[in-house]
Write a protein that holds these residues in place. Structure first.
Motif, short mmCIF file in Angstrom:
data_model
loop_
_atom_site.label_atom_id
_atom_site.label_comp_id
_atom_site.label_asym_id
_atom_site.label_seq_id
_atom_site.Cartn_x
_atom_site.Cartn_y
_atom_site.Cartn_z
N GLN A 6 0.85 -1.19 0.00
CA GLN A 6 0.00 0.00 0.00
C GLN A 6 0.88 1.24 0.00
O GLN A 6 1.77 1.38 0.85
CB GLN A 6 -0.89 -0.01 1.25
N TYR A 7 0.67 2.14 -0.96
CA TYR A 7 1.46 3.35 -1.08
C TYR A 7 0.65 4.56 -0.61
O TYR A 7 -0.54 4.68 -0.94
CB TYR A 7 1.89 3.59 -2.53
N ILE A 8 1.29 5.46 0.18
CA ILE A 8 0.65 6.74 0.46
C ILE A 8 1.34 7.85 -0.33
O ILE A 8 0.80 8.95 -0.45
CB ILE A 8 0.62 7.07 1.97
N THR A 9 2.54 7.58 -0.85
CA THR A 9 3.18 8.39 -1.88
C THR A 9 3.98 7.40 -2.73
O THR A 9 4.09 6.22 -2.38
CB THR A 9 4.16 9.46 -1.31
N ALA A 10 4.56 7.89 -3.82
CA ALA A 10 5.34 6.99 -4.67
C ALA A 10 6.56 6.44 -3.94
O ALA A 10 7.09 5.38 -4.31
CB ALA A 10 5.79 7.75 -5.93
N ASP A 11 7.01 7.14 -2.88
CA ASP A 11 8.24 6.75 -2.19
C ASP A 11 8.03 6.25 -0.77
O ASP A 11 9.00 5.96 -0.06
CB ASP A 11 9.22 7.94 -2.15
N ILE A 12 6.78 6.13 -0.32
CA ILE A 12 6.51 5.64 1.03
C ILE A 12 5.46 4.54 0.94
O ILE A 12 4.36 4.76 0.41
CB ILE A 12 6.00 6.76 1.95
N LYS A 13 5.78 3.38 1.47
CA LYS A 13 4.87 2.24 1.32
C LYS A 13 4.80 1.41 2.60
O LYS A 13 5.68 1.47 3.46
CB LYS A 13 5.32 1.35 0.16
N LEU A 14 3.72 0.64 2.69
CA LEU A 14 3.53 -0.35 3.74
C LEU A 14 3.34 -1.69 3.05
O LEU A 14 2.43 -1.85 2.23
CB LEU A 14 2.30 -0.01 4.59
N SER A 15 4.21 -2.66 3.34
CA SER A 15 4.08 -3.98 2.73
C SER A 15 3.69 -5.00 3.78
O SER A 15 4.10 -4.92 4.94
CB SER A 15 5.40 -4.40 2.06
N GLU A 16 2.87 -5.97 3.37
CA GLU A 16 2.41 -7.01 4.28
C GLU A 16 2.39 -8.34 3.55
O GLU A 16 1.86 -8.46 2.44
CB GLU A 16 1.01 -6.68 4.80
N PHE A 17 3.00 -9.36 4.18
CA PHE A 17 3.07 -10.68 3.57
C PHE A 17 2.61 -11.71 4.59
O PHE A 17 3.11 -11.77 5.71
CB PHE A 17 4.51 -10.98 3.12
N LYS A 18 1.65 -12.57 4.17
CA LYS A 18 1.04 -13.53 5.09
C LYS A 18 1.38 -14.98 4.77
O LYS A 18 0.88 -15.89 5.41
CB LYS A 18 -0.48 -13.35 5.10
N GLY A 19 2.23 -15.21 3.76
CA GLY A 19 2.59 -16.58 3.40
C GLY A 19 3.65 -17.14 4.32
O GLY A 19 4.02 -16.56 5.35
N LEU A 76 2.12 -13.49 13.47
CA LEU A 76 1.84 -12.21 12.82
C LEU A 76 2.47 -12.17 11.44
O LEU A 76 3.51 -12.79 11.20
CB LEU A 76 2.40 -11.05 13.67
N PRO A 77 1.87 -11.42 10.50
CA PRO A 77 2.43 -11.34 9.15
C PRO A 77 3.72 -10.54 9.13
O PRO A 77 4.04 -9.80 10.07
CB PRO A 77 1.33 -10.61 8.36
N HIS A 78 4.46 -10.71 8.06
CA HIS A 78 5.63 -9.84 7.82
C HIS A 78 5.09 -8.49 7.36
O HIS A 78 4.42 -8.39 6.35
CB HIS A 78 6.51 -10.45 6.74
N LYS A 79 5.39 -7.44 8.13
CA LYS A 79 4.80 -6.13 7.86
C LYS A 79 5.84 -5.05 8.11
O LYS A 79 6.50 -5.05 9.16
CB LYS A 79 3.59 -5.91 8.76
N ALA A 80 6.01 -4.14 7.15
CA ALA A 80 7.05 -3.12 7.28
C ALA A 80 6.67 -1.85 6.54
O ALA A 80 6.00 -1.89 5.51
CB ALA A 80 8.37 -3.65 6.75
N VAL A 81 7.13 -0.72 7.08
CA VAL A 81 7.02 0.58 6.42
C VAL A 81 8.37 0.87 5.78
O VAL A 81 9.42 0.64 6.40
CB VAL A 81 6.66 1.69 7.41
N ALA A 82 8.38 1.36 4.55
CA ALA A 82 9.63 1.66 3.86
C ALA A 82 9.56 3.01 3.17
O ALA A 82 8.52 3.38 2.60
CB ALA A 82 9.95 0.57 2.84
N MET A 83 10.67 3.73 3.23
CA MET A 83 10.85 4.99 2.50
C MET A 83 11.94 4.79 1.45
O MET A 83 13.03 4.32 1.77
CB MET A 83 11.31 6.11 3.43
N HIS A 84 11.64 5.17 0.20
CA HIS A 84 12.65 5.18 -0.85
C HIS A 84 13.30 6.56 -0.85
O HIS A 84 12.63 7.57 -1.09
CB HIS A 84 12.02 4.92 -2.22
N LEU A 85 14.60 6.61 -0.57
CA LEU A 85 15.34 7.88 -0.58
C LEU A 85 15.99 8.03 -1.94
O LEU A 85 17.08 7.51 -2.20
CB LEU A 85 16.38 7.90 0.54
#
Length: 267
Positions: A6-19, A76-85
């Motif tokens: 899920q992106y809130i800008t092109a360079d900031i995202k929240l990823s979630e993986f449940k496998g 819990l799922p693998h879940k992380a917030v990431a910023m692309h610099l």
């Protein structure tokens, strides 16, 4: 879907993986600042292996080969917030905030171990993900600027990395390939990272190793896998990805073809 970004800008995202796990070979175009919310990640580089869990914050440099394996953990799922610099954003930042002097960038993963200032900066983004709204551009600029400023204050050495905008130059191919053969990248990526066109890479590789790149890579990866199985007593299911193979079936087939017996025969 097991993997959602899920992106809130092109360079900031929240990823979630449940496998069970998600593995990828990467070479990031931009530096990436990551904050773990849950789960576990193993990052394998040529010279080091890092394991990060919930609460950890780290910075991955651009143009560095790495195998990344993401796992759910503790239910819990693998879940992380990431910023692309990005280079564009960093170039603008350092034009306004020059570094004190020239330094050699450290091409390493920077770990900030649950740093409260970085955690507060990244946690302030969560409401936008929860609401499903885009982050206004002026707020996004402020949050990215805040993150870069905190990184500089926490570890002054990070300036040398973030303010380095050079592209990879031509380097010693033999040394690079001996250190990075286990990364399952295409030849175009290997060529780029060694500062060569694909045609020049193939020519220089043949001269250095007297072999075709793909054949040499397969043999090196299988030799590494054999060592891990026979000497380290590890299981095929635990090492095939680290040795540069996409899946266990492909690894087992290639291993038996090379050595005349299956990986399980070593146990």
């Amino acid at each position: 879907m097991e993997y959602v970004t899920q992106y809130i800008t092109a360079d900031i995202k929240l990823s979630e993986f449940k496998g069970k796990l998600f593995k990828t070979e990467v070479m990031f175009e931009h530096h990436m600042l990551v904050w773990f919310l849950s789960g576990e990640t193993k990052i394998i580089q040529a010279d080091a292996t890092h394991i990060f869990t919930a609460g950890d914050i780290f910075l991955i440099p651009r143009n560095q080969l790495a195998t990344i394996i993401n796992y759910p953990k503790d239910g819990l799922p693998h879940k992380a917030v990431a910023m692309h610099l990005t280079k564009e954003r960093l170039s603008d930042f350092y034009a306004r905030h020059p570094t004190a002097g020239k330094a050699t960038p450290l091409k390493k993963i920077y770990s900030f171990s649950k740093h409260p200032l970085l955690e507060s900066c990244l946690a302030s983004l969560i409401p936008y993900f929860d609401l499903g709204e885009s982050l206004p551009s002026n707020i996004a600029d402020l949050k990215m600027e805040e993150a870069i400023s905190i990184l500089r204050s926490v570890d002054p050495q990070v300036d040398a990395l973030l303010a380095d905008f050079a592209e990879p130059g031509k380097i010693n191919l033999t040394d690079f390939m001996e250190r990075h053969y286990m990364f399952n990248m295409n030849l175009e990526r290997f060529a780029y990272l060694t500062g060569r066109s694909l045609a020049t890479f193939r020519r220089d590789f043949k001269k250095a190793f007297n072999a075709k790149p793909q054949h040499w890579l397969t043999e090196k990866r299988l030799a590494l896998a054999h060592y891990q199985l026979a000497e380290k007593k590890r299981k095929a299911s635990d090492i095939y990805m680290e040795a540069g193979f996409e899946n266990l079936s492909h690894f087992s087939h290639a291993f038996k073809k090379q050595f005349g017996y299956s990986p399980q025969a070593i146990y």
